[in-house]
Design an enzyme around this catalytic site. Sequence first.
Site, PDB file in Angstrom:
ATOM      1  N   ILE A 554      23.599 -12.402  38.030  1.00 42.03           N
ATOM      2  CA  ILE A 554      23.848 -12.939  39.371  1.00 42.03           C
ATOM      3  C   ILE A 554      24.431 -14.336  39.309  1.00 42.03           C
ATOM      4  CG2 ILE A 554      22.175 -11.547  40.653  1.00 42.03           C
ATOM      5  CD1 ILE A 554      20.175 -13.830  40.309  1.00 42.03           C
ATOM      6  N   GLY A 555      24.675 -14.848  38.131  1.00 42.58           N
ATOM      7  CA  GLY A 555      25.292 -16.168  38.051  1.00 42.58           C
ATOM      8  C   GLY A 555      25.380 -16.647  36.621  1.00 42.58           C
ATOM      9  N   THR A 556      26.307 -17.552  36.396  1.00 35.16           N
ATOM     10  CA  THR A 556      26.488 -18.099  35.057  1.00 35.16           C
ATOM     11  C   THR A 556      26.615 -19.610  35.163  1.00 35.16           C
ATOM     12  OG1 THR A 556      27.704 -16.122  34.513  1.00 35.16           O
ATOM     13  CG2 THR A 556      27.839 -17.890  32.958  1.00 35.16           C
ATOM     14  N   GLY A 557      25.935 -20.297  34.301  1.00 29.57           N
ATOM     15  CA  GLY A 557      26.005 -21.753  34.335  1.00 29.57           C
ATOM     16  C   GLY A 557      26.329 -22.290  32.963  1.00 29.57           C
ATOM     17  N   GLY A 558      26.201 -23.579  32.829  1.00 32.05           N
ATOM     18  CA  GLY A 558      26.558 -24.230  31.579  1.00 32.05           C
ATOM     19  C   GLY A 558      25.728 -23.731  30.419  1.00 32.05           C
ATOM     20  N   TYR A 559      24.446 -23.496  30.649  1.00 36.49           N
ATOM     21  CA  TYR A 559      23.576 -23.155  29.535  1.00 36.49           C
ATOM     22  C   TYR A 559      23.259 -21.677  29.443  1.00 36.49           C
ATOM     23  CZ  TYR A 559      22.879 -28.004  28.463  1.00 36.49           C
ATOM     24  OH  TYR A 559      23.091 -29.285  28.077  1.00 36.49           O
ATOM     25  N   VAL A 562      22.248 -15.963  34.569  1.00 43.03           N
ATOM     26  CA  VAL A 562      21.035 -15.638  35.304  1.00 43.03           C
ATOM     27  C   VAL A 562      21.082 -14.173  35.724  1.00 43.03           C
ATOM     28  CG1 VAL A 562      19.581 -16.254  37.240  1.00 43.03           C
ATOM     29  CG2 VAL A 562      20.911 -18.005  36.090  1.00 43.03           C
ATOM     30  N   LYS A 576      16.752 -16.362  33.157  1.00 44.71           N
ATOM     31  CA  LYS A 576      17.839 -17.215  32.677  1.00 44.71           C
ATOM     32  C   LYS A 576      17.932 -17.025  31.176  1.00 44.71           C
ATOM     33  CE  LYS A 576      19.006 -22.049  32.431  1.00 44.71           C
ATOM     34  NZ  LYS A 576      18.651 -23.335  32.974  1.00 44.71           N
ATOM     35  N   ASP A 676      20.106 -34.286  36.654  1.00 48.34           N
ATOM     36  CA  ASP A 676      21.262 -33.468  37.048  1.00 48.34           C
ATOM     37  C   ASP A 676      21.010 -32.852  38.427  1.00 48.34           C
ATOM     38  OD1 ASP A 676      23.714 -32.264  36.956  1.00 48.34           O
ATOM     39  OD2 ASP A 676      23.111 -30.646  35.616  1.00 48.34           O
TER      40      ASP A 676
END
Length: 745
Positions: A554-559, A562, A576, A676
């Site tokens: 459902i999502g992608t981030g820097g680390y 998800v 995550k 952050d």
Amino acid sequence: MEWYSINTCRVLVVSVVLLSYNMLLISSPAAATTDAQVEAEAEALRNSTWWWYMENTTSDHCTWDGITCNREGHIIQIYFSDHYEPMIKLSQLKFSSFPSLLRLNLSQSSIYGRIPDEIGTLTKLTYLSISDCGLDGELPVSLGNLTLLEELDLSFNYNLSGAIPSSLGYLKNLIHLDLGSNSLSSVIPSSLGSLTNLEYLYLSSNRINGSIPSEIGNLKNLIHLDLGSNSLSSVIPSSLGSLTNLEYLSLNFNQIKGSIPSEIGNLKSLIHLDLGFNSLSSVIPSSLGNLTNLEYLSLNFNEINGSIPSEIENLKNLIHLDLGSNSLSSVIPSSLGNLTNLVELSLAWNSLVGAIPSSVGDLINLTEFNICGNQIRGCIPFEIGNLKNMASLDLSNNLINGEIPSQLQNLWSLENLNLSRNKLSGGIPPMYGGISIDLSYNDLEGHIPFELQLKHSPEVFSHNKGLCGEIKGLPHCKRGHKTMLVTIIAISSILFLLFSVFSFLLPPWNMRQNQTKTPSIKNGDIFSIWNYDGKIAYEDIIEATEDFDIKYCIGTGGYGSVYKAQLPTGNVVALKKLHGWERDEATYLKSFQNEVQILSKIQHRNIVKLHGYCLHKRCMFLIYKYMERGSLFGVLSNEVEALELDWIKRVNVVKSIVHALCYMHHDCTLPIIHRDISSSNILLDSKLDAFLSDFGTARLLHHDSSNQTVLAGTYGYIAPGKYTIVFLSAFTLSIYLLNFWLFLF
Ligand SMILES: *[C@@H]1O[C@H](CO)[C@@H](O)[C@H](O)[C@H]1NC(C)=O
Ligand SMILES: *[C@@H]1O[C@H](CO)[C@@H](O)[C@H](O)[C@H]1NC(C)=O
Ligand SMILES: *[C@@H]1O[C@H](CO)[C@@H](O)[C@H](O)[C@H]1NC(C)=O
Ligand SMILES: *[C@@H]1O[C@H](CO)[C@@H](O)[C@H](O)[C@H]1NC(C)=O
Ligand SMILES: *[C@@H]1O[C@H](CO)[C@@H](O)[C@H](O)[C@H]1NC(C)=O
Ligand SMILES: *[C@@H]1O[C@H](CO)[C@@H](O)[C@H](O)[C@H]1NC(C)=O
Ligand SMILES: *[C@@H]1O[C@H](CO)[C@@H](O)[C@H](O)[C@H]1NC(C)=O
Ligand SMILES: *[C@@H]1O[C@H](CO)[C@@H](O)[C@H](O)[C@H]1NC(C)=O
Ligand SMILES: *[C@@H]1O[C@H](CO)[C@@H](O)[C@H](O)[C@H]1NC(C)=O
Ligand SMILES: *[C@@H]1O[C@H](CO)[C@@H](O)[C@H](O)[C@H]1NC(C)=O
Ligand SMILES: *[C@@H]1O[C@H](CO)[C@@H](O)[C@H](O)[C@H]1NC(C)=O
């Protein structure tokens, strides 16, 4: 004018002379034989039928696949590598037709049959390779006529049989001789000792018997010697010690007897030494400690007795050490801990005594450690918990006692753990459920950790003092619900009482803060906890996400990415999962550990709840409460949703985050700076209540810590420095408030 005419005349005369000379040459008998020879070579190629696929066999044969001719049109090189059926017989090529041939390469082709005697006519040959074909029969003695040969490779034909002709001793120019993986029998001819230019000698995987000729010591240029997998008997000649250029020596899988000559210590260039699977006896010579370049040492499956020489500590480059299945009877020298490059270490099935030296914990690159089948006593040193690369740990079949150190849960690459048949007592510490374990035949007792029950059969826990669990075939843990309840109530009342008493006695908050400086979870000691009703298991997660299938993402981030997972209990959680693990191990691990460390410390209405996590090479994820509406950034970028988030709700978002920050900065034992804060790190639940998330770059603020200068986080949202936070809370809050008002409106 005159000058010109004289010159023209001269040119004419010269041309005429040259022309007649040429005509003389062409009609000479020498030229006629050359032509006939070229034609004979072409015919021999045609007659061989090897190039049957050529449509025009009358075309210039020098242009055929793999044929190289010299300027005179003679064939000097045949590189034949077809991958076509049918099989082609070697003797179909008439070797005597190619007196100029320098190089013949028929490797990996469908050539088969005997090597004809005629091959001895190729007296100019420098390179001959017919490996990985279907040759059979015996090696012709005439090979000895190819005296200019520098490389002879007849390996991997499997069916070449008979003796190695002693005529090979004439090939004085030979540098590379490979007869490996055939069915050659009889003895190694001592004449091979004359091949003083030899650098590579492979005779492995044949049926060669007899002894290793002592003349082998003459091959002073030898770099690579492989006589493994034969039927060699007798002893290792001490003359082997003269091969001072040797880098690779394998005599494994033979019937070699006697002791390892101490002269082996002269082979200073040796990198790989394999004497395994023989009948070597007596002791390991201490001169072995002179082989400081050694990376691979295997003496396994022999009858070697005595001790592991302490000189072994000099072999600093050793990566693989296998002394297994011998009769070694000393202690494990603690100097073994100096061999920090070791990746594999086996001392299994000897008669070693004493304890496991704690210096084993220095072997940080070790992935395999096997000392099973000895008489090792004492405890498992907790330092083994340092071996983060350990994949297989076998301490079974010894006399090891004491408890299983809880540090074993730090071995987050572990796949196999065998502690069976020892005298271990106490309980089983928590471990990663994915490993394969054997704890049978010990004196263990107590409850088997839940994670370990999922995968294992009762056998691996059998024959212990009193292990219990929910596995079929094992006793259920005795303590009933009633007694458990009573115990819990009793313990909680005592704790409550103690707590009340202490809160009266203890100094106020600001003094208490200075006392607790170390975080409760140290970096690197994290393994896995499941604190979500105790009901989430690794298997459930994998099943719910079909092993992290993209459709649950459902999502992608820097680390990391998800995922949304619906557990069998019906609850929905967010996972995550860290990606890019291989790329930059240290950063990602740090960020992961940071997040766990921070989140497991705090609990707040407006901070996203961490249900559990898994930290292991094969599973690295955090489990959170699922936030239905996603990030604030997402909601604000969607026109419809942004409208739904009206002013009242936006004010509530700001308030919630301020509460969360206030809590982190002032109410935690150690203040935490998020570092952050941005709209993508604020999540909204179904009621549009806001929660702070993503503590990957957060930092615990020690009051005595030095000034932090490294920037972390998303630009525009980077948190202010620690002094501001600690001393000027009101100002900080207004800064944040302003920040959000600016952002929201
Ligand atoms: C090629 O084959 C023909 C007939 O089979 C034979 O007469 C001739 O001598 C052969 N030539 C060579 C060079 O082997
Ligand atoms: C075969 O090659 C020769 C020489 O290159 C040429 O003269 C001849 O015409 C070719 N024949 C065919 C059928 O292509
Ligand atoms: C000989 O042929 C084999 C198979 O085609 C090839 O791998 C090898 O490199 C060749 N040897 C030389 C020296 O070219
Ligand atoms: C090899 O050389 C020997 C003498 O040097 C000679 O008698 C013999 O005929 C040769 N064999 C072949 C197959 O050329
Ligand atoms: C070796 O010989 C055996 C029996 O003659 C045959 O079955 C096998 O295929 C041969 N192997 C090779 C690699 O040619
Ligand atoms: C070596 O093998 C050959 C046949 O393969 C046999 O005749 C000879 O007796 C063997 N020698 C020894 C020392 O085993
Ligand atoms: C090799 O090892 C032996 C025995 O450990 C030792 O006496 C000798 O001095 C060493 N030689 C060299 C050149 O290091
Ligand atoms: C090792 O074995 C040899 C025989 O192979 C024997 O003579 C010697 O006494 C043994 N040494 C030890 C320390 O057991
Ligand atoms: C091996 O390590 C020990 C300490 O563990 C040290 O005293 C010793 O000098 C080291 N030996 C070598 C050869 O480096
Ligand atoms: C462990 O292995 C890594 C990479 O394989 C290597 O860079 C490092 O030097 C090794 N550590 C030690 C102590 O030998
Ligand atoms: C553990 O070691 C024992 C004895 O060394 C062996 O019998 C058993 O099969 C091993 N268990 C596993 C799971 O490999």
